[in-house]
Design an enzyme around this catalytic site. Structure first.
Site, mmCIF file in Angstrom:
data_model
loop_
_atom_site.group_PDB
_atom_site.id
_atom_site.type_symbol
_atom_site.label_atom_id
_atom_site.label_comp_id
_atom_site.label_asym_id
_atom_site.label_seq_id
_atom_site.Cartn_x
_atom_site.Cartn_y
_atom_site.Cartn_z
ATOM 1 N N CYS B 88 0.827 -1.220 0.000
ATOM 2 C CA CYS B 88 0.000 0.000 0.000
ATOM 3 C C CYS B 88 0.858 1.265 0.000
ATOM 4 O O CYS B 88 0.331 2.378 -0.115
ATOM 5 C CB CYS B 88 -0.931 0.005 1.200
ATOM 6 S SG CYS B 88 -1.623 -1.606 1.561
ATOM 7 N N HIS B 337 -9.345 4.096 -1.011
ATOM 8 C CA HIS B 337 -7.983 3.572 -0.910
ATOM 9 C C HIS B 337 -7.650 2.634 -2.067
ATOM 10 O O HIS B 337 -7.503 1.429 -1.893
ATOM 11 C CB HIS B 337 -7.828 2.862 0.443
ATOM 12 C CG HIS B 337 -6.454 2.345 0.730
ATOM 13 N ND1 HIS B 337 -5.296 2.897 0.223
ATOM 14 C CD2 HIS B 337 -6.040 1.297 1.504
ATOM 15 C CE1 HIS B 337 -4.248 2.215 0.658
ATOM 16 N NE2 HIS B 337 -4.669 1.236 1.430
#
Lengths: 349, 389, 138
Positions: B88, B337
């Site tokens: 991420c 996200h």
């Protein structure tokens, strides 16, 4: 001939239980009638992460915890079950690896309905007696299947026991063993099928009773013994009633049977049934006690054993692993829907 | 000697479940917006960097550097195109690699993109793919999930510091309130505290609304040697600090459960380079993939003391008008996200704040901003500090 | 985890079945899973990492209850997952079994048990390994 017998043993019973009355209610049956006619109050249920391999490993590790045997000195592992996790690929290799007994090791999985575990004891006895191995582990364990709604569902449960067979420091000498076998299709499960089928009342007189009684009489004949010579008698227990009835027919008293009779509170553990009964007796047996054992496997056959407890039982560290009674006491109930989810009943055969 | 680097252009797509947009559409959209914003024609570009976590699993496509160069219209220029991956933190790390290439003098102008297309898979595939950022052999194998690992941090934080489920939920409430002011956010709506607390449990003590969503989206920034920045824009923003650090892949391998040492070390490097302290930060975008992650971030970045992250939420230190506003964009929680895009989108948000272009969510007099981008459960972290020139 | 990835499981059997770790011959620090070399002693530890079987007892450092799980864990939900600090030092992530969800607490003593971790659908391999259960206080 050298003595051969049990050097150590261990048991394992899953913690979950379901009451027969809950199963009866799920199918609209009268709970009292069911419970009293089968003599089964509740049964053990494997959680989704328990199967014959995990039960066998736990039982074998319990047996090893109670003796000082180097796992590398174990020459054979035989696992008897009718619910091996794989149809092809042995449970015994998983057990052998998990107890660090590999790789110089004889392994095979056995299947003879509910008597595969006692057949494994006989094999280990032969290997030990002939000195092909120093120690062999015989395991009987099952997470037995029962089709939803079938009469088998009230009893088919999970559990198992492991016996280390050897020549030295024997806690229980196996004096004699014999078997009685015919081709009698009273109960079976076809290859690739999820649930077994059975012949209903045909499983009684011509199957269970004929084989157990004939074999018991043969054993007492060759051992030159009588029912009253034994402190304990352990029989295969498909329900709470059969073992008491067969004991009576043979001349044993309910008192002799009591300690080894577990089916009413844990159900029928199939290949684990007679084995767990014997483990329960060894939990309290004293030197000199004599134990009569007769298993039964559908299909059909019986293995019987004449056993004498030795002085070594006095120093035997029972406390290093759970007693059968402790395993039975440690329980948590599930309802029928949880049972159905855990036992994968929601998928068709 | 390294030279200064400035951001001269930014571009972001809307974040969300963008059914009609492909991976290529998204990257091209963000990239062209950034180039347009920067004022460059395109022929000045020396290289392209793109951060993306798991295109192989999400869209069955690797070789992403070339793909992005091609669909952004640079194939005929044959510029170098580099894909960067750090779970991420892929986006933040791509920015850092772009920064190095310009700071070193090798390149004058580069574009850095971040992108993830997460909704082209069905069922558990998106969450299973995110979990590949965990230790597959020693965490995920045993049944640990991505929210589950963060939940274990939350359980321990509650045990050690008395942090409450209400405080965790308030992070979501704050970030949703900010997201409501961000036209690009996936969730442009405020939510009440009770809704977060009463949403279905995902991994105790985290509910579904403690977790960031599955999103599609892309973001891009154009980096340029600082001394050339004014040729293209009136409002360049300088990168005055960058830091990156790693830690054990599995949470259980760490010294401490409630501290991300990767954040602490990356932050330390960035603060040192910028010659600044946590108190100097006017606005920050931190990695709130779960509510507990924001609490950890504001502690590990030094905005509050260790253990006081929960209290800081109660005291509104991190709200839009608080002492250190955090996640003015809505954060990962409300803005969305799309993992590879996140680190780049954080930079874009801070640039907007420092330029004074953040509209309703503008932080008054923001001069210094910070971005904090975490890989999975803190095994990697990238921190940047930006300053309006 | 790709379906049918048997070698990947098979090579970890000693660790998963029997908690086989190793110990640095230089600083005595214990590792699980075993490491090629000691991260602290590096060069000095090369060739001196000794195999060590861990006893499987330890303490819960933190936990979560998993309600949403990947497909091959779904039948087990909700289940507790925990970080356990083993008495020898290493920490592991594993499920807690044989107790009620409410009974799982930070600081509780646990011991390893052998369980099915998950299986590759109805036709693939079954993967076994360690989970932990509360240590009975007699």
């Amino acid at each position: 001939m050298k003595d051969v017998g049990i050097v150590s043993y261990g048991a394992h019973i899953p913690r979950l239980r379901i009451k027969s009355s809950d199963i009866a209610n799920a199918w609209g049956k009268n709970p009292e009638t069911i419970t009293s006619s089968l003599g089964v109050i509740e049964k053990s249920v494997p959680s989704p992460d328990q199967d014959v391999a995990t039960i066998s490993v736990e039982a074998a590790r319990a047996a090893l915890a109670r003796c000082n045997i180097d796992p590398q000195d174990i020459g054979a592992v035989y696992v008897g079950s009718e619910s091996h996790p794989y149809a092809v690929k042995p449970t015994g290799t998983i057990v052998g690896e998990a107890i660090s007994a590999t790789p110089i090791l004889k392994v095979a999985d056995y299947e003879f309905a509910c008597k595969a575990g006692t057949a494994a004891i006989q094999t280990c006895m032969a290997l030990v007696k002939s000195e092909m191995v120093d120690y062999g582990i015989a395991i009987g364990a099952d997470t037995s299947q029962a089709a939803p709604g079938d009469a088998l569902e009230y009893a088919a449960s999970a559990g198992g026991a492991a016996f280390i067979i050897g020549r030295e420091k024997i806690i229980a000498n196996i004096n004699e063993t014999c078997s009685f076998t015919t081709d009698t299709p009273d109960f079976w499960r076809r290859e690739g099928r999820k649930y077994p089928a059975h012949g209903g009342r045909f499983t009684g007189a011509p199957a269970y009773f004929r084989h157990v009684i004939s074999n018991a009489q043969n054993l007492m004949g060759s051992a030159n013994s009588k029912p009253e010579d034994y402190n304990y008698a352990v029989f295969h227990q498909p329900n709470g009633k059969f073992p008491l009835r067969v004991a009576k027919m043979l001349g044993f008293t309910p008192d002799q049977v009591k300690q080894g009779l577990l089916c009413p509170i844990i159900g029928n553990t199939y290949s684990g049934s007679t084995m767990l009964g014997l483990a329960s007796v060894l939990d309290i047996a004293e030197p000199g006690n004599r134990i009569f054992v007769a298993s039964y496997g559908s299909g059909a056959g019986s293995d019987a054993f004449d056993i004498t407890v030795t002085e070594f039982i006095k120093e035997f560290p029972h406390e290093k692993a759970p007693l059968v009674s402790e395993l039975i006491e440690k329980k948590q109930y599930v309802d029928y829907s949880t049972y159905a989810k855990y036992r994968d009943l929601l998928y068709e055969d | 000697m390294m030279r200064d680097v400035a951001i001269i252009g930014i571009g972001v797509t809307k974040f969300g479940e963008l059914w009609d947009k492909s991976f290529r559409n998204l990257m091209a959209e963000a990239g062209s917006k950034a180039l347009f914003d920067s004022g460059i024609s395109g022929s000045e570009l020396d290289a392209l960097y793109v951060g993306s976590m798991s295109t192989g699993r999400f869209i069955g496509q690797e070789h992403i550097g070339a793909l992005v160069a091609d669909w952004s219209g640079f194939a005929h220029m044959h510029i170098p195109a580099i894909r960067v991956e750090s779970a991420c933190a892929s986006g933040g790390l791509a920015v850092r690699q772009g920064y190095f290439s310009v700071a070193s003098g090798m390149n004058d102008v580069v574009v850095v993109g971040g992108v993830e297309k997460m909704t082209d898979v069905v069922g558990d595939e998106a969450t299973d793919t995110l979990a590949t950022g965990l230790d597959q052999e020693w965490e995920a194998f045993f049944g640990a999930t991505f929210p589950g690992i963060y939940a274990m941090i939350a359980t321990r934080h509650m045990y050690d510091y008395g942090t409450t489920r209400e405080q965790l939920a308030k992070v979501a409430v704050k970030n949703h309130a900010n997201g409501a002011l961000n036209p690009y956010a996936q969730f442009k709506r405020a939510i009440p505290l009770e809704k977060v607390l009463n949403s279905p449990m995902t991994a105790y003590p985290l509910t579904m609304l403690d977790c960031s969503p599955v999103s599609d989206g892309a973001a891009a920034v154009v980096l340029c040697a600082a001394d050339k920045a004014k040729n293209y824009t009136d409002k360049p923003v300088k990168i005055i600090g960058t830091g990156q650090a790693s830690d054990t892949l599995a949470l259980h391998g760490r010294r401490e459960i409630c501290t991300f040492d990767s954040t602490v070390y990356a932050g330390k490097k960035a603060y040192e380079q910028a010659k600044l302290q946590p108190k100097d930060i006017d606005v920050a975008e931190v990695h709130d993939c779960f509510t507990i992650a924001e609490i950890l971030a504001i502690e590990d970045l030094g905005f509050v003391k260790k253990g006081e992250g929960g209290k800081a939420i109660d005291e509104k230190i991190t709200t839009l008008d608080g002492k250190t506003p955090v996640n003015t964009s809505g954060g990962l929680k409300a803005k969305g996200h799309p993992v590879g895009a996140t680190g780049v989108a954080q930079i874009a948000e801070i640039v907007m704040q420092l330029r004074g272009d953040a509209g309703e969510r503008q932080v008054k007099d923001a001069k210094i901003g910070l971005t904090h981008n975490v890989g999975a459960v803190g095994a990697s972290c990238v921190v940047h500090i930006l300053e309006a020139i | 985890m790709a379906d049918g990835a048997v070698p990947r499981f098979w090579r970890e059997i000693p660790q998963r079945y029997n908690l086989i770790g190793n110990q640095c011959g230089s600083c005595s620090k214990i590792y699980f899973p075993p490491r090629e070399s000691c991260p602290y002693c590096r060069r000095k530890s090369m060739g001196k990492m000794k195999v060590l079987k861990l006893k499987g007892q330890g303490e819960v450092l933190t936990y979560s209850i998993i309600y949403n799980a990947p497909e091959h864990f779904e039948r087990q939900t909700p289940y507790p997952i925990a970080i356990i600090k083993l008495d020898e030092g290493p920490k592991v992530t594993a499920q807690i079994v044989d107790c009620k969800l409410d009974d799982v607490k930070i600081g509780m003593r646990v011991q390893s048990t052998f369980r099915k971790i998950h299986e590759d659908g109805y036709i693939g391999a079954i993967y076994y390994g360690y989970k932990f259960k509360p240590i009975e206080v007699k």
